[in-house]
Design a protein around this motif. Structure first.
Motif, mmCIF file in Angstrom:
data_model
loop_
_atom_site.group_PDB
_atom_site.id
_atom_site.type_symbol
_atom_site.label_atom_id
_atom_site.label_comp_id
_atom_site.label_asym_id
_atom_site.label_seq_id
_atom_site.Cartn_x
_atom_site.Cartn_y
_atom_site.Cartn_z
ATOM 1 N N UNK A 56 44.951 -24.855 -36.872
ATOM 2 C CA UNK A 56 46.398 -25.043 -36.978
ATOM 3 C C UNK A 56 46.865 -26.139 -36.031
ATOM 4 N N UNK A 57 46.379 -26.110 -34.786
ATOM 5 C CA UNK A 57 46.809 -27.092 -33.783
ATOM 6 C C UNK A 57 46.382 -28.500 -34.151
ATOM 7 N N UNK A 58 45.237 -28.634 -34.817
ATOM 8 C CA UNK A 58 44.701 -29.949 -35.160
ATOM 9 C C UNK A 58 45.118 -30.420 -36.550
ATOM 10 N N UNK A 59 45.851 -29.592 -37.269
ATOM 11 C CA UNK A 59 46.258 -29.965 -38.616
ATOM 12 C C UNK A 59 45.131 -29.908 -39.626
ATOM 13 N N UNK A 60 44.088 -29.141 -39.314
ATOM 14 C CA UNK A 60 42.964 -28.979 -40.236
ATOM 15 C C UNK A 60 43.300 -27.886 -41.238
ATOM 16 N N UNK A 61 43.170 -28.173 -42.518
ATOM 17 C CA UNK A 61 43.437 -27.160 -43.519
ATOM 18 C C UNK A 61 42.466 -25.999 -43.333
ATOM 19 N N UNK A 62 42.971 -24.782 -43.445
ATOM 20 C CA UNK A 62 42.149 -23.599 -43.175
ATOM 21 C C UNK A 62 40.942 -23.488 -44.094
ATOM 22 N N UNK A 63 41.019 -24.092 -45.268
ATOM 23 C CA UNK A 63 39.905 -23.979 -46.199
ATOM 24 C C UNK A 63 38.755 -24.934 -45.848
ATOM 25 N N UNK A 64 39.038 -25.960 -45.060
ATOM 26 C CA UNK A 64 38.037 -26.990 -44.787
ATOM 27 C C UNK A 64 36.771 -26.468 -44.106
ATOM 28 N N UNK A 65 36.866 -25.648 -43.041
ATOM 29 C CA UNK A 65 35.628 -25.174 -42.410
ATOM 30 C C UNK A 65 34.730 -24.383 -43.365
ATOM 31 N N UNK A 66 35.349 -23.629 -44.253
ATOM 32 C CA UNK A 66 34.570 -22.845 -45.221
ATOM 33 C C UNK A 66 33.865 -23.752 -46.214
ATOM 34 N N UNK A 67 34.569 -24.762 -46.711
ATOM 35 C CA UNK A 67 33.970 -25.695 -47.660
ATOM 36 C C UNK A 67 32.897 -26.551 -46.988
#
Length: 324
Positions: A179-190
């Motif tokens: 959230x702090x870095x603006x990374x979409x939550x789905x990205x780490x999973x993908x």
């Protein structure tokens, strides 16, 4: 991506963006399949694989049979399957072992999103109020501490330990860092599923389970309490449905809700949830040591997490409704 078959179990837990992730996985099922990532139909109750939890409890002997065709496909084509359901976090260690056995001998990677204790408890209480909860926030937290100290909302690292023991390989995703870095939550999973970035053609950034203003949450809790006393049973979602319908259709109800909300707003007090991190630190420390010894990278959590700037206005609640 790697030319190897495997299963990724995304177990949530609740209040870590699970519905958002599942909807995007479902909406992009065809695009994911083209790069060898399968979001299976089996056990899927859109948007997540919530039936999998029930089947583990109800028919553990048949799960392997239900999964057989999919697992054969993964082996033959070197694909990765993602099962996603926050309800899997409700499984005990024994039931997790049953699920792992049903997936054998396919390699399994478990993914869990680690979110700060305070916001999760707060968000879960608000969600429970929408489903009929009548306890004040302080009563709710006290019950968690005294009656269910192993609940995943108050002891998420305990869930991580159980998952590591029963399911094997575990990946913890730092929710706050995303959230702090603006990374979409789905990205780490993908990223984990494809061993590299995937550009989803239909990425929907809509918010789900939006938070109500706290004054309205307290109005709903009061209505739940009235319904409970009259019906002599838990009201479930009935009160919320009737309340929201009345808000849409009746100016009188909207005016009354605003008037009561103003009264409630002047009575809200803060519950310092960050103190829970200090209380649970010995347990957190032990769980972290176990996970690190097992090779799991644990994001800063509890007293190790920087909490400056935390929006404590979100942790205000009405301690007593008798004045109403």
């Amino acid at each position: 991506m790697k030319d190897s078959f495997r299963v990724i179990l995304h177990i949530g837990p609740h209040k870590t963006g699970t519905t958002y992730i599942q909807r995007n996985l479902l909406d992009n099922r065809a695009a994911l399949a083209k790069v060898g990532v399968i979001y299976p139909e089996v056990f899927c109750e859109k948007p997540g694989h919530h039936a999998l939890y029930r089947e583990v409890l109800r028919s553990p002997r048949t799960i392997a049979t239900d999964l057989e065709a999919l697992l054969q496909q993964l082996r033959k084509q070197g694909q990765t399957a993602i099962f996603s359901s926050e309800t899997l976090s409700h499984l005990g260690e024994t039931e997790m072992g049953v699920l792992r056995a049903a997936l054998s001998p396919v390699p399994v990677q478990t993914v869990m999103y680690l979110r700060a204790r305070g916001p999760v408890i707060w968000s879960q209480w608000q969600e429970d109020v929408k489903h009929g909860e009548t306890r004040s926030f302080s009563e709710y937290v006290t019950d968690l501490m005294l009656r269910t100290p192993e609940a995943k909302s108050i002891n998420p690292l305990g869930l991580a330990v159980r998952s590591q023991r029963a399911l094997g390989s575990l990946k913890l995703v730092d929710y706050e860092a995303c959230v702090a870095s603006g990374i979409d939550l789905i990205e780490p999973l993908l990223q984990l599923a494809a061993d590299g970035p995937i550009l989803l053609p239909h990425l929907n950034t809509y918010r789900v389970n939006s938070r109500m203003p706290q004054e309205r949450v307290e109005v709903l809790r009061l209505l739940n309490l009235i319904a409970y006393r009259r019906l002599k049973r838990h009201p479930g979602i009935l009160v919320r449905k009737l309340f929201l319908t009345a808000l849409r259709n009746s100016a009188e109800v909207r005016e009354a809700t605003a008037e009561v909300g103003t009264l409630i707003g002047s009575q809200l007090v803060e519950l310092p949830l960050d103190l829970l991190d200090e209380y649970f630190w010995p347990r957190d420390e032990g769980h972290t040591a176990f996970l690190q010894a097992a090779g799991v990278e644990v994001p800063p959590f509890g007293v190790l997490r920087e909490t400056k700037g935390l929006d404590r206005t979100g942790f205000k609640y009405l301690p007593d409704i008798s004045f109403l």
